[in-house]
Scaffold this motif. Structure first.
Motif, PDB file in Angstrom:
ATOM      1  N   ALA A 195     123.795  84.082 -61.402  1.00 39.69           N
ATOM      2  CA  ALA A 195     123.922  83.829 -59.969  1.00 39.69           C
ATOM      3  C   ALA A 195     123.316  84.997 -59.197  1.00 39.69           C
ATOM      4  CB  ALA A 195     125.394  83.650 -59.595  1.00 39.69           C
ATOM      5  N   ASP A 196     123.012  84.751 -57.925  1.00 40.21           N
ATOM      6  CA  ASP A 196     122.433  85.813 -57.097  1.00 40.21           C
ATOM      7  C   ASP A 196     123.461  86.455 -56.180  1.00 40.21           C
ATOM      8  OD1 ASP A 196     122.871  83.774 -55.320  1.00 40.21           O
ATOM      9  OD2 ASP A 196     120.782  83.573 -54.672  1.00 40.21           O
ATOM     10  N   ARG A 197     124.745  86.077 -56.361  1.00 41.25           N
ATOM     11  CA  ARG A 197     125.829  86.675 -55.581  1.00 41.25           C
ATOM     12  C   ARG A 197     127.111  86.618 -56.412  1.00 41.25           C
ATOM     13  NH1 ARG A 197     125.687  82.593 -50.630  1.00 41.25           N
ATOM     14  NH2 ARG A 197     123.477  82.820 -51.135  1.00 41.25           N
ATOM     15  N   PRO A 198     128.124  87.398 -56.074  1.00 37.31           N
ATOM     16  CA  PRO A 198     129.376  87.366 -56.846  1.00 37.31           C
ATOM     17  C   PRO A 198     129.991  85.968 -56.858  1.00 37.31           C
ATOM     18  CG  PRO A 198     129.322  89.294 -55.424  1.00 37.31           C
ATOM     19  CD  PRO A 198     128.151  88.442 -55.017  1.00 37.31           C
ATOM     20  N   VAL A 199     130.546  85.587 -58.010  1.00 31.14           N
ATOM     21  CA  VAL A 199     131.095  84.229 -58.152  1.00 31.14           C
ATOM     22  C   VAL A 199     132.593  84.204 -58.449  1.00 31.14           C
ATOM     23  CG1 VAL A 199     128.875  83.348 -58.972  1.00 31.14           C
ATOM     24  CG2 VAL A 199     130.598  84.093 -60.642  1.00 31.14           C
ATOM     25  N   CYS A 200     133.200  85.363 -58.699  1.00 32.06           N
ATOM     26  CA  CYS A 200     134.592  85.372 -59.167  1.00 32.06           C
ATOM     27  C   CYS A 200     135.587  85.319 -58.007  1.00 32.06           C
ATOM     28  CB  CYS A 200     134.838  86.600 -60.040  1.00 32.06           C
ATOM     29  SG  CYS A 200     133.782  86.678 -61.498  1.00 32.06           S
ATOM     30  N   HIS A 201     135.517  84.251 -57.233  1.00 28.43           N
ATOM     31  CA  HIS A 201     136.383  84.118 -56.058  1.00 28.43           C
ATOM     32  C   HIS A 201     137.832  83.849 -56.463  1.00 28.43           C
ATOM     33  CE1 HIS A 201     132.678  84.100 -53.833  1.00 28.43           C
ATOM     34  NE2 HIS A 201     132.249  83.080 -54.545  1.00 28.43           N
ATOM     35  N   LEU A 202     138.025  83.027 -57.477  1.00 31.16           N
ATOM     36  CA  LEU A 202     139.376  82.767 -57.967  1.00 31.16           C
ATOM     37  C   LEU A 202     139.997  84.059 -58.486  1.00 31.16           C
ATOM     38  CD1 LEU A 202     141.616  80.686 -58.758  1.00 31.16           C
ATOM     39  CD2 LEU A 202     140.468  80.504 -60.978  1.00 31.16           C
ATOM     40  N   TYR A 203     139.211  84.816 -59.250  1.00 32.51           N
ATOM     41  CA  TYR A 203     139.778  86.034 -59.824  1.00 32.51           C
ATOM     42  C   TYR A 203     139.962  87.130 -58.781  1.00 32.51           C
ATOM     43  CZ  TYR A 203     141.634  88.372 -63.787  1.00 32.51           C
ATOM     44  OH  TYR A 203     142.525  88.942 -64.649  1.00 32.51           O
ATOM     45  N   ALA A 204     139.129  87.144 -57.756  1.00 30.16           N
ATOM     46  CA  ALA A 204     139.357  88.088 -56.658  1.00 30.16           C
ATOM     47  C   ALA A 204     140.722  87.823 -56.030  1.00 30.16           C
ATOM     48  CB  ALA A 204     138.255  87.968 -55.611  1.00 30.16           C
ATOM     49  N   GLY A 205     141.056  86.546 -55.864  1.00 30.45           N
ATOM     50  CA  GLY A 205     142.377  86.199 -55.346  1.00 30.45           C
ATOM     51  C   GLY A 205     143.486  86.609 -56.291  1.00 30.45           C
ATOM     52  N   ILE A 206     143.250  86.449 -57.587  1.00 35.66           N
ATOM     53  CA  ILE A 206     144.245  86.858 -58.585  1.00 35.66           C
ATOM     54  C   ILE A 206     144.500  88.363 -58.497  1.00 35.66           C
ATOM     55  CG2 ILE A 206     144.579  87.174 -61.080  1.00 35.66           C
ATOM     56  CD1 ILE A 206     143.262  84.416 -61.457  1.00 35.66           C
ATOM     57  N   VAL A 207     143.430  89.142 -58.407  1.00 33.72           N
ATOM     58  CA  VAL A 207     143.568  90.601 -58.297  1.00 33.72           C
ATOM     59  C   VAL A 207     144.339  90.967 -57.031  1.00 33.72           C
ATOM     60  CG1 VAL A 207     142.278  92.735 -57.911  1.00 33.72           C
ATOM     61  CG2 VAL A 207     141.536  91.136 -59.683  1.00 33.72           C
ATOM     62  N   ALA A 208     144.007  90.317 -55.920  1.00 37.19           N
ATOM     63  CA  ALA A 208     144.714  90.588 -54.664  1.00 37.19           C
ATOM     64  C   ALA A 208     146.178  90.178 -54.768  1.00 37.19           C
ATOM     65  CB  ALA A 208     144.040  89.849 -53.511  1.00 37.19           C
ATOM     66  N   GLY A 209     146.448  89.081 -55.465  1.00 41.54           N
ATOM     67  CA  GLY A 209     147.827  88.644 -55.652  1.00 41.54           C
ATOM     68  C   GLY A 209     148.634  89.637 -56.463  1.00 41.54           C
ATOM     69  N   TYR A 210     148.029  90.160 -57.526  1.00 45.47           N
ATOM     70  CA  TYR A 210     148.655  91.224 -58.316  1.00 45.47           C
ATOM     71  C   TYR A 210     149.047  92.390 -57.410  1.00 45.47           C
ATOM     72  CZ  TYR A 210     148.025  90.462 -63.413  1.00 45.47           C
ATOM     73  OH  TYR A 210     148.127  90.051 -64.701  1.00 45.47           O
ATOM     74  N   ALA A 211     148.038  92.905 -56.688  1.00 40.01           N
ATOM     75  CA  ALA A 211     148.246  94.103 -55.874  1.00 40.01           C
ATOM     76  C   ALA A 211     149.256  93.860 -54.761  1.00 40.01           C
ATOM     77  CB  ALA A 211     146.911  94.565 -55.290  1.00 40.01           C
ATOM     78  N   SER A 212     149.212  92.684 -54.165  1.00 33.59           N
ATOM     79  CA  SER A 212     150.128  92.378 -53.066  1.00 33.59           C
ATOM     80  C   SER A 212     151.563  92.231 -53.557  1.00 33.59           C
ATOM     81  CB  SER A 212     149.676  91.101 -52.353  1.00 33.59           C
ATOM     82  OG  SER A 212     148.398  91.271 -51.776  1.00 33.59           O
ATOM     83  N   ALA A 213     151.732  91.618 -54.730  1.00 33.62           N
ATOM     84  CA  ALA A 213     153.079  91.470 -55.290  1.00 33.62           C
ATOM     85  C   ALA A 213     153.682  92.826 -55.619  1.00 33.62           C
ATOM     86  CB  ALA A 213     153.029  90.594 -56.541  1.00 33.62           C
ATOM     87  N   ILE A 214     152.845  93.752 -56.078  1.00 37.42           N
ATOM     88  CA  ILE A 214     153.325  95.084 -56.439  1.00 37.42           C
ATOM     89  C   ILE A 214     153.656  95.906 -55.196  1.00 37.42           C
ATOM     90  CG2 ILE A 214     152.663  97.280 -57.496  1.00 37.42           C
ATOM     91  CD1 ILE A 214     153.310  95.046 -59.488  1.00 37.42           C
ATOM     92  N   SER A 215     152.778  95.845 -54.205  1.00 41.07           N
ATOM     93  CA  SER A 215     152.944  96.705 -53.027  1.00 41.07           C
ATOM     94  C   SER A 215     153.862  96.102 -51.974  1.00 41.07           C
ATOM     95  CB  SER A 215     151.578  96.987 -52.392  1.00 41.07           C
ATOM     96  OG  SER A 215     151.041  95.803 -51.835  1.00 41.07           O
ATOM     97  N   GLY A 216     154.045  94.778 -52.021  1.00 36.10           N
ATOM     98  CA  GLY A 216     154.868  94.124 -51.019  1.00 36.10           C
ATOM     99  C   GLY A 216     154.166  93.916 -49.695  1.00 36.10           C
ATOM    100  N   GLU A 217     152.858  94.119 -49.663  1.00 33.22           N
ATOM    101  CA  GLU A 217     152.097  93.885 -48.436  1.00 33.22           C
ATOM    102  C   GLU A 217     150.861  93.052 -48.755  1.00 33.22           C
ATOM    103  OE1 GLU A 217     150.255  97.384 -46.750  1.00 33.22           O
ATOM    104  OE2 GLU A 217     150.468  98.461 -48.635  1.00 33.22           O
ATOM    105  N   GLU A 218     150.249  92.516 -47.709  1.00 33.69           N
ATOM    106  CA  GLU A 218     149.070  91.679 -47.889  1.00 33.69           C
ATOM    107  C   GLU A 218     147.851  92.568 -48.124  1.00 33.69           C
ATOM    108  OE1 GLU A 218     148.965  88.319 -47.878  1.00 33.69           O
ATOM    109  OE2 GLU A 218     151.128  88.153 -47.543  1.00 33.69           O
ATOM    110  N   LEU A 219     147.309  92.503 -49.325  1.00 29.30           N
ATOM    111  CA  LEU A 219     146.117  93.273 -49.656  1.00 29.30           C
ATOM    112  C   LEU A 219     144.974  92.319 -49.976  1.00 29.30           C
ATOM    113  CD1 LEU A 219     147.715  96.029 -51.918  1.00 29.30           C
ATOM    114  CD2 LEU A 219     147.032  96.234 -49.526  1.00 29.30           C
ATOM    115  N   ARG A 220     143.766  92.798 -49.792  1.00 28.30           N
ATOM    116  CA  ARG A 220     142.576  91.996 -50.040  1.00 28.30           C
ATOM    117  C   ARG A 220     141.794  92.581 -51.211  1.00 28.30           C
ATOM    118  NH1 ARG A 220     142.235  87.149 -48.025  1.00 28.30           N
ATOM    119  NH2 ARG A 220     139.959  87.307 -48.079  1.00 28.30           N
ATOM    120  N   ALA A 221     141.104  91.719 -51.930  1.00 31.14           N
ATOM    121  CA  ALA A 221     140.230  92.159 -53.015  1.00 31.14           C
ATOM    122  C   ALA A 221     138.826  91.620 -52.756  1.00 31.14           C
ATOM    123  CB  ALA A 221     140.747  91.666 -54.358  1.00 31.14           C
ATOM    124  N   ARG A 222     137.846  92.466 -52.980  1.00 33.40           N
ATOM    125  CA  ARG A 222     136.446  92.086 -52.766  1.00 33.40           C
ATOM    126  C   ARG A 222     135.649  92.439 -54.014  1.00 33.40           C
ATOM    127  NH1 ARG A 222     131.863  94.815 -50.414  1.00 33.40           N
ATOM    128  NH2 ARG A 222     133.153  96.690 -50.277  1.00 33.40           N
TER     129      ARG A 222
END
Length: 240
Positions: A195-222
């Motif tokens: 691909a010519d651009r990042p494709v792991c959108h589902l996994y970006a959400g998974i990473v953000a979900g991990y981090a948000s569950a741990i920190s207790g705040e809404e975090l974003r992953a890019r």
């Protein structure tokens, strides 16, 4: 002071076991699999004692259920990742499709981590506040001891969920700013590249979900590097 003492003691135990794999393999693992002991051990303890996720899964044939540590699961073939992308792209514009995949990954992973930590079967109550608290990300940048503890703890969690669940392998650069999560052998990239651009959108959400569950705040992953684009690994940056 008590928190630091706890972290130091737990970290010492983790690193001792890492340095003595023969002890884990020939003594602790057999002991941990004894029915009387196994039923009383929590998931993370079993993991550090050498058990795999599949050895810890419970199967309820009567109800048709499978799970680990109180978290029910459903097993799919890896092609489901490709199909999620393909089906959604026939119904949504590209940007909306990517956002939907991200939200799906985020919601699922935040639920899974929160359920695991709140259920009392993955880690003892005294350990949960050390893993999950609102200052954890900042604390790790200023406290190398806490950073090492977090990396080893989340490394075990991700081993049981990500590695042994077939998603790939995660590493954490917790003292980087922004924090970075490294995914090796991404299933999303494997199914959707090249691909010519990042494709792991589902996994970006998974990473953000991990981090948000741990920190207790809404975090974003890019995703800033993607194997589908020719990189050796996928890299996600986490920030507010």
């Amino acid at each position: 002071m008590f928190k630091k003492t706890q972290v130091k003691a737990l970290l010492s135990g983790m690193e001792f076991l890492e340095g003595h794999p023969w002890l884990v393999r020939f003594l602790l693992r057999p002991i941990s699999r004894m029915p009387f002991i196994s039923s009383r051990l929590m998931v993370l303890f079993k993991g550090f004692m050498g058990n795999t996720a599949f050895e810890m899964h419970y199967v309820d044939l009567e109800r048709g259920r499978i799970g680990i540590g109180g978290v029910e699961e459903i097993l799919f073939g890896s092609k489901v990742i490709e199909q999620l992308h393909k089906v959604l792209e026939t119904r949504l514009p590209e940007e909306e499709k990517n956002a939907a995949l991200y939200e799906l990954g985020y919601n699922l992973c935040r639920w899974e981590v929160s359920t695991a930590l709140d259920g009392g079967q993955w880690a003892p109550g005294v350990l949960v506040p050390l893993i999950r608290n609102s200052t954890i990300l900042g604390d790790m940048r200023s406290d190398p001891l806490l950073a090492r503890f977090f990396v080893k703890t989340m490394g075990m969690v991700s081993r049981l969920i990500t590695d042994e669940g077939g998603w790939g392998h995660l590493d954490f650069e917790v003292q980087a700013k922004p924090m970075r999560v490294i995914l090796t052998n991404s299933q999303e990239a494997a199914w959707l590249g090249p691909a010519d651009r990042p494709v792991c959108h589902l996994y970006a959400g998974i990473v953000a979900g991990y981090a948000s569950a741990i920190s207790g705040e809404e975090l974003r992953a890019r995703e800033v590097e993607c194997r589908a684009m020719g990189a050796t690994r996928c890299v996600f940056e986490i920030d507010r």
